[in-house]
Design a protein around this motif. Structure first.
Motif, PDB file in Angstrom:
ATOM      1  N   CYS A  25       0.840  -1.205   0.000  1.00  0.00           N
ATOM      2  CA  CYS A  25       0.000   0.000   0.000  1.00  0.00           C
ATOM      3  C   CYS A  25       0.875   1.254   0.000  1.00  0.00           C
ATOM      4  O   CYS A  25       0.589   2.218  -0.719  1.00  0.00           O
ATOM      5  CB  CYS A  25      -0.918   0.011   1.215  1.00  0.00           C
ATOM      6  N   ARG A  26       1.933   1.235   0.801  1.00  0.00           N
ATOM      7  CA  ARG A  26       2.857   2.379   0.865  1.00  0.00           C
ATOM      8  C   ARG A  26       3.514   2.604  -0.494  1.00  0.00           C
ATOM      9  O   ARG A  26       3.641   3.738  -0.950  1.00  0.00           O
ATOM     10  CB  ARG A  26       3.921   2.129   1.927  1.00  0.00           C
ATOM     11  N   ARG A  27       3.900   1.520  -1.169  1.00  0.00           N
ATOM     12  CA  ARG A  27       4.515   1.631  -2.495  1.00  0.00           C
ATOM     13  C   ARG A  27       3.549   2.291  -3.478  1.00  0.00           C
ATOM     14  O   ARG A  27       3.935   3.194  -4.229  1.00  0.00           O
ATOM     15  CB  ARG A  27       4.928   0.248  -3.012  1.00  0.00           C
ATOM     16  N   ARG A  28       2.303   1.859  -3.434  1.00  0.00           N
ATOM     17  CA  ARG A  28       1.308   2.433  -4.346  1.00  0.00           C
ATOM     18  C   ARG A  28       1.038   3.904  -4.014  1.00  0.00           C
ATOM     19  O   ARG A  28       0.891   4.727  -4.917  1.00  0.00           O
ATOM     20  CB  ARG A  28       0.024   1.616  -4.303  1.00  0.00           C
ATOM     21  N   ALA A  29       0.991   4.226  -2.736  1.00  0.00           N
ATOM     22  CA  ALA A  29       0.803   5.622  -2.325  1.00  0.00           C
ATOM     23  C   ALA A  29       1.975   6.474  -2.791  1.00  0.00           C
ATOM     24  O   ALA A  29       1.774   7.598  -3.282  1.00  0.00           O
ATOM     25  CB  ALA A  29       0.647   5.712  -0.806  1.00  0.00           C
ATOM     26  N   ASP A  30       3.182   5.946  -2.672  1.00  0.00           N
ATOM     27  CA  ASP A  30       4.369   6.684  -3.116  1.00  0.00           C
ATOM     28  C   ASP A  30       4.349   6.928  -4.623  1.00  0.00           C
ATOM     29  O   ASP A  30       4.730   8.007  -5.084  1.00  0.00           O
ATOM     30  CB  ASP A  30       5.647   5.937  -2.727  1.00  0.00           C
ATOM     31  N   GLU A  31       3.890   5.930  -5.382  1.00  0.00           N
ATOM     32  CA  GLU A  31       3.790   6.105  -6.834  1.00  0.00           C
ATOM     33  C   GLU A  31       2.827   7.231  -7.180  1.00  0.00           C
ATOM     34  O   GLU A  31       3.098   8.051  -8.067  1.00  0.00           O
ATOM     35  CB  GLU A  31       3.312   4.816  -7.499  1.00  0.00           C
ATOM     36  N   LEU A  32       1.714   7.279  -6.479  1.00  0.00           N
ATOM     37  CA  LEU A  32       0.725   8.325  -6.751  1.00  0.00           C
ATOM     38  C   LEU A  32       1.229   9.694  -6.294  1.00  0.00           C
ATOM     39  O   LEU A  32       0.976  10.705  -6.957  1.00  0.00           O
ATOM     40  CB  LEU A  32      -0.605   7.976  -6.097  1.00  0.00           C
ATOM     41  N   ASP A  37      -0.682  12.974  -7.457  1.00  0.00           N
ATOM     42  CA  ASP A  37      -2.077  12.589  -7.221  1.00  0.00           C
ATOM     43  C   ASP A  37      -2.290  12.483  -5.714  1.00  0.00           C
ATOM     44  O   ASP A  37      -2.217  11.401  -5.129  1.00  0.00           O
ATOM     45  CB  ASP A  37      -2.378  11.261  -7.916  1.00  0.00           C
ATOM     46  N   ALA A  38      -2.537  13.621  -5.079  1.00  0.00           N
ATOM     47  CA  ALA A  38      -2.683  13.663  -3.625  1.00  0.00           C
ATOM     48  C   ALA A  38      -3.901  12.869  -3.151  1.00  0.00           C
ATOM     49  O   ALA A  38      -3.852  12.216  -2.103  1.00  0.00           O
ATOM     50  CB  ALA A  38      -2.780  15.102  -3.147  1.00  0.00           C
ATOM     51  N   GLU A  39      -4.975  12.899  -3.910  1.00  0.00           N
ATOM     52  CA  GLU A  39      -6.176  12.165  -3.515  1.00  0.00           C
ATOM     53  C   GLU A  39      -5.924  10.654  -3.552  1.00  0.00           C
ATOM     54  O   GLU A  39      -6.279   9.934  -2.616  1.00  0.00           O
ATOM     55  CB  GLU A  39      -7.339  12.519  -4.431  1.00  0.00           C
ATOM     56  N   GLY A  40      -5.303  10.176  -4.610  1.00  0.00           N
ATOM     57  CA  GLY A  40      -4.973   8.755  -4.703  1.00  0.00           C
ATOM     58  C   GLY A  40      -4.012   8.330  -3.609  1.00  0.00           C
ATOM     59  O   GLY A  40      -4.150   7.248  -3.024  1.00  0.00           O
ATOM     60  N   GLU A  41      -3.043   9.182  -3.331  1.00  0.00           N
ATOM     61  CA  GLU A  41      -2.089   8.893  -2.257  1.00  0.00           C
ATOM     62  C   GLU A  41      -2.819   8.755  -0.921  1.00  0.00           C
ATOM     63  O   GLU A  41      -2.574   7.820  -0.154  1.00  0.00           O
ATOM     64  CB  GLU A  41      -1.045   9.999  -2.161  1.00  0.00           C
ATOM     65  N   ALA A  42      -3.747   9.661  -0.650  1.00  0.00           N
ATOM     66  CA  ALA A  42      -4.494   9.628   0.607  1.00  0.00           C
ATOM     67  C   ALA A  42      -5.340   8.358   0.718  1.00  0.00           C
ATOM     68  O   ALA A  42      -5.440   7.765   1.799  1.00  0.00           O
ATOM     69  CB  ALA A  42      -5.380  10.863   0.721  1.00  0.00           C
ATOM     70  N   VAL A  43      -5.914   7.918  -0.386  1.00  0.00           N
ATOM     71  CA  VAL A  43      -6.717   6.697  -0.370  1.00  0.00           C
ATOM     72  C   VAL A  43      -5.834   5.500  -0.018  1.00  0.00           C
ATOM     73  O   VAL A  43      -6.182   4.691   0.847  1.00  0.00           O
ATOM     74  CB  VAL A  43      -7.425   6.479  -1.727  1.00  0.00           C
ATOM     75  N   TRP A  44      -4.671   5.398  -0.653  1.00  0.00           N
ATOM     76  CA  TRP A  44      -3.788   4.264  -0.375  1.00  0.00           C
ATOM     77  C   TRP A  44      -3.210   4.316   1.035  1.00  0.00           C
ATOM     78  O   TRP A  44      -2.973   3.280   1.650  1.00  0.00           O
ATOM     79  CB  TRP A  44      -2.688   4.139  -1.431  1.00  0.00           C
ATOM     80  N   GLU A  45      -3.026   5.504   1.570  1.00  0.00           N
ATOM     81  CA  GLU A  45      -2.571   5.616   2.962  1.00  0.00           C
ATOM     82  C   GLU A  45      -3.674   5.136   3.906  1.00  0.00           C
ATOM     83  O   GLU A  45      -3.401   4.480   4.911  1.00  0.00           O
ATOM     84  CB  GLU A  45      -2.156   7.047   3.288  1.00  0.00           C
ATOM     85  N   ALA A  46      -4.925   5.449   3.591  1.00  0.00           N
ATOM     86  CA  ALA A  46      -6.044   4.971   4.410  1.00  0.00           C
ATOM     87  C   ALA A  46      -6.143   3.444   4.334  1.00  0.00           C
ATOM     88  O   ALA A  46      -6.383   2.775   5.352  1.00  0.00           O
ATOM     89  CB  ALA A  46      -7.348   5.618   3.952  1.00  0.00           C
TER      90      ALA A  46
END
Length: 68
Positions: A25-32, A37-46
């Motif tokens: 999940c952290r890897r995907r958030a970092d990619e976004l 893509d702050a919104e996508g990053e926030a979703v993956w952090e959640a």
């Protein structure tokens, strides 16, 4: 994303990646984040936080990657 969607996504991540779900999940958030893509990053952090919670609160024995 609705809370139920976060919960379902975290369960899927744990089912697919076992104890490594939070790292994925952290890897995907970092990619976004890198793609601005702050919104996508926030979703993956959640999703990451929810996956961590699942794993910390006594995961079922059928989760891949857990020691026997």
């Amino acid at each position: 994303m609705e809370p139920i969607d976060i919960s379902r996504s975290s369960k899927l991540m744990v089912d697919q990646h076992g104890i490594f779900a939070p790292q994925e999940c952290r890897r995907r958030a970092d990619e976004l984040a890198a793609a601005d893509d702050a919104e996508g990053e926030a979703v993956w952090e959640a999703i990451r936080r929810a996956a961590e919670s699942l794993l910390e609160n006594g995961p079922p024995q059928d989760i891949p990657g857990l020691p026997s």
